[in-house]
Design an enzyme around this catalytic site. Structure first.
Site, PDB file in Angstrom:
ATOM      1  CB  SER A 140      -0.860  -0.002   1.244  1.00  0.00           C
ATOM      2  OG  SER A 140      -1.632   1.162   1.389  1.00  0.00           O
ATOM      3  CE  LYS A 166      -5.064   0.330   0.472  1.00  0.00           C
ATOM      4  NZ  LYS A 166      -5.589  -0.395   1.488  1.00  0.00           N
ATOM      5  CE  LYS A 168      -3.813   3.917   2.126  1.00  0.00           C
ATOM      6  NZ  LYS A 168      -5.088   3.559   2.837  1.00  0.00           N
ATOM      7  CG  ASP A 193      -7.535   2.679   0.673  1.00  0.00           C
ATOM      8  OD1 ASP A 193      -8.876   2.940   0.867  1.00  0.00           O
ATOM      9  OD2 ASP A 193      -7.140   2.101   1.608  1.00  0.00           O
ATOM     10  CD  GLU A 218      -9.037  -0.540   0.893  1.00  0.00           C
ATOM     11  OE1 GLU A 218      -7.978  -0.915   0.172  1.00  0.00           O
ATOM     12  OE2 GLU A 218      -8.901  -0.684   2.100  1.00  0.00           O
ATOM     13  CG  ASP A 243     -10.592  -0.483   5.162  1.00  0.00           C
ATOM     14  OD1 ASP A 243     -10.887  -0.827   6.269  1.00  0.00           O
ATOM     15  OD2 ASP A 243      -9.453   0.187   4.937  1.00  0.00           O
ATOM     16  CE  LYS A 267      -7.356  -1.749   6.883  1.00  0.00           C
ATOM     17  NZ  LYS A 267      -7.456  -0.298   7.025  1.00  0.00           N
ATOM     18  N   GLY A 295      -4.606  -4.253   6.310  1.00  0.00           N
ATOM     19  CA  GLY A 295      -3.153  -3.811   7.235  1.00  0.00           C
ATOM     20  C   GLY A 295      -3.670  -2.326   7.938  1.00  0.00           C
TER      21      GLY A 295
HETATM   22  O1  OSB Z   1      -7.062   2.145   4.878  1.00  0.00           O
HETATM   23  O2  OSB Z   1      -6.176   0.497   4.462  1.00  0.00           O
HETATM   24  C1  OSB Z   1      -6.129   1.395   4.977  1.00  0.00           C
HETATM   25  C2  OSB Z   1      -2.949   1.816   6.852  1.00  0.00           C
HETATM   26  C3  OSB Z   1      -3.614   2.692   8.053  1.00  0.00           C
HETATM   27  C4  OSB Z   1      -4.886   2.824   8.253  1.00  0.00           C
HETATM   28  C5  OSB Z   1      -5.648   2.548   7.093  1.00  0.00           C
HETATM   29  C6  OSB Z   1      -5.157   1.836   6.149  1.00  0.00           C
HETATM   30  C7  OSB Z   1      -3.765   1.416   5.842  1.00  0.00           C
HETATM   31  C8  OSB Z   1      -3.045   0.970   4.833  1.00  0.00           C
HETATM   32  C9  OSB Z   1      -1.795   0.165   5.060  1.00  0.00           C
HETATM   33  O3  OSB Z   1      -3.494   1.031   3.457  1.00  0.00           O
HETATM   34  C10 OSB Z   1      -1.540  -1.124   4.975  1.00  0.00           C
HETATM   35  C11 OSB Z   1      -0.719  -1.900   5.679  1.00  0.00           C
HETATM   36  O4  OSB Z   1       0.441  -2.090   4.897  1.00  0.00           O
HETATM   37  O5  OSB Z   1      -0.670  -2.073   6.666  1.00  0.00           O
HETATM   38 MG    MG Z   2      -8.376   1.138   3.409  1.00  0.00          MG
END
Ligand code: OSB
Ligand code: MG
Length: 375
Positions: A140, A166, A168, A193, A218, A243, A267, A295
Site C-alpha cells: 500500500s 495499492k 492512496k 484506496d 477501496e 474497508d 481488518k 493492514g
Molecule cells: O485504509 O487500508 C487502509 C494504513 C493505516 C490505516 C488505514 C489503511 C492503511 C493501509 C496500509 O493502507 C496497509 C498496511 O500495509 O498495513
Molecule cells: Mg483502506
C-alpha cells in the site's frame, strides 16, 4: 488457563518512510502492545489505534482508557478456555473494536501456545484443512508529493517483487495519478484506496477510471455509508471494496444484502478481533464474495496474525501485508517477515501461537508508558 496478569505498553515506532493518506500523515506509529500471562505462557496482542482519530474514532489514548478501565478488569482472573469465549466477556463495552482486538489477539496467541498449535492451525481447525504455507501480498503506497515520485515508488516495490500495488488517492490526486500508473505499468495489478474522501456526487471521477482495468477501488465514500456505496456500485465497472464501513460481520451482512460492494477488506482490528474476522470471512465465503486481509501498519505481532488469517480459503486476493522492512527498522517482534519475490508471497508463521518472539530490549526502547495489572 487463569489470566493472572496483563501488561500494556504504549509504544511509538518510527516508520521507515512517512505514510500519507486522505485522512492524514504518519511518520511515527504509536500503538499499544498487550500481554496476557498465565503460568508459563504469555500471549501477545496489538492495538492498532494511533495518535489521531483519522481512520477510526479510537486513538492509542482512548484504547488505553478502555483497556485499563473496562476490558482488562473484564478478563483478569478469569479462566480462559477458548478465545471464542472472549467477545461475550467484553460485550459490556459498546464499540471500541481496536481495543477489543488487542485482548482477542493475545487470547488466541496464548491458547494456541497452550494447545501446541500455530495460530493459523488453531484458526483453521473448524474447517478440517491445513493452513496455507504462504499467502499472496501486496503493498500500500501512501500519497507521494508528485505523480513522478509515485511512479518511482511503484517501480521500486515492483523490483522488490511485490505484484499488487495499492495507491492512496484523495480529491485532486486521483484520475491523473491512476492514468499515469496504468500507462507506465500496463499489466500490474493496481488498486486504489480513497479512505472515505469522496461523495456520491463524485461518481463521474470513478466512472472515468472504468477503462483502466483496476483491481478494485477501496472505500470511496463515507465510513458510515454502506447505502451510498450500493448506489455507486452499479454506476461503475471497477470492483468496489469496503474497508471503513465494515465494523462487524453484521455490517458485512448488510453490505451483501444491499449489494453495496463486490469485495470486502477484512481488518481484524476493525471488526474487534480474529474471531469476528473469521466470522466475517465465513459469511463472505458462503456468499461467494472475495475477501482480502487489510493492514494498519502493524508490528510483527499483528502481521503474524494477518498472515494466519489470510490462510483461510476465502482470502483469494493479495493482502496489505508487506515485509517488515517496508514499515520498521527494528520491529519489536522477531524474526522479520520477508517477501518471497518469485511469487509476491510471505510465509505463514509455523511456530507455536503467533510464531513471533518479542525483543524485550527493543520493546522497552520504544515504550512511552507501561502498566501492569494483577488479579
Ligand atoms: O485504509 O487500508 C487502509 C494504513 C493505516 C490505516 C488505514 C489503511 C492503511 C493501509 C496500509 O493502507 C496497509 C498496511 O500495509 O498495513
Ligand atoms: Mg483502506
Amino acid at each position: 488457563m487463569i489470566i493472572e496478569r496483563v501488561d500494556i505498553y504504549h509504544i511509538s515506532q518510527q516508520l521507515v518512510a512517512p505514510f500519507v493518506t486522505s485522512f492524514g500523515r504518519q511518520e511515527e506509529r504509536q500503538s499499544l502492545i498487550l500481554a496476557l500471562h498465565s503460568g508459563d505462557y504469555t500471549g501477545w496482542g496489538e492495538c492498532v489505534a494511533t495518535t489521531t482519530p483519522g481512520y477510526s474514532y479510537e486513538t492509542a489514548s482512548t484504547a488505553w482508557h478502555i483497556l485499563s478501565d473496562f476490558l482488562i478488569p473484564a478478563v483478569i482472573g478469569r479462566d480462559l478456555n477458548e478465545p471464542e469465549d472472549l467477545p461475550a466477556w467484553m460485550s459490556s463495552v459498546r464499540g471500541h473494536p481496536l481495543a477489543k482486538a488487542a485482548v482477542d489477539a493475545a487470547a488466541w496467541d496464548i491458547t494456541a501456545k497452550r494447545d501446541g498449535l500455530s495460530f493459523a492451525q488453531k484458526l483453521v481447525e473448524p474447517y478440517g484443512i491445513s493452513p496455507r504455507s504462504r499467502v499472496e501480498v501486496g503493498v500500500s503506497i501512501g500519497i507521494q508529493p508528485s505523480i513522478d515520485e509515485t511512479l518511482l515508488a511503484i517501480e521500486g516495490f515492483l523490483q522488490k517483487g511485490y505484484q499488487r500495488i495499492k495507491l492512496k488517492i484523495r480529491p485532486g490526486h486521483d484520475i491523473e495519478l491512476s492514468r499515469a500508473a496504468r500507462e507506465s505499468f500496463k499489466s500490474t495489478r493496481i488498486m486504489l484506496d480513497a479512505n472515505s474522501a469522496y461523495t456520491l456526487d463524485d461518481a463521474p471521477i470513478f466512472q472515468s477510471l472504468d477503462e483502466l482495468e483496476l483491481l478494485m477501488v477501496e472505500q470511496p465514500l463515507d465510513y458510515e455509508d454502506i447505502y451510498d456505496h450500493s448506489r455507486l456500485k452499479p454506476m461503475i465497472k471497477t470492483p468496489l471494496c469496503l474497508d471503513e464501513s465494515i465494523h462487524s460481520s453484521n455490517h458485512a451482512r448488510f453490505a451483501l444484502a444491499i449489494e453495496a460492494c463486490d469485495i470486502i477488506n477484512i481488518k481484524p482490528a476493525r471488526v474487534g478481533g480474529w474471531t469476528e474476522a473469521r466470522r466475517t470471512h465465513d459469511l463472505c465465503y458462503k456468499a461467494g464474495v472475495p475477501v482480502w486481509c487489510g493492514g494498519m501498519l502493524e508490528t510483527g505481532i499483528g502481521r503474524a496474525g494477518q498472515l494466519a488469517l489470510a490462510s483461510l480459503p476465502g482470502f483469494i486476493l493479495p493482502g496489505d501485508i508487506s515485509a517488515t522492512d517496508r514499515y520498521y527498522v527494528d520491529d519489536v517482534a522477531t524474526p522479520d517477515f520477508v517477501l518471497n519475490p518469485e511469487d509476491s508471497t510471505i510465509d505463514v508463521p509455523v511456530g507455536p501461537g503467533l510464531g513471533v518472539t518479542l525483543d524485550m530490549n527493543r520493546l522497552s526502547k520504544v515504550t512511552l508508558r507501561k502498566e501492569r495489572f494483577r488479579v
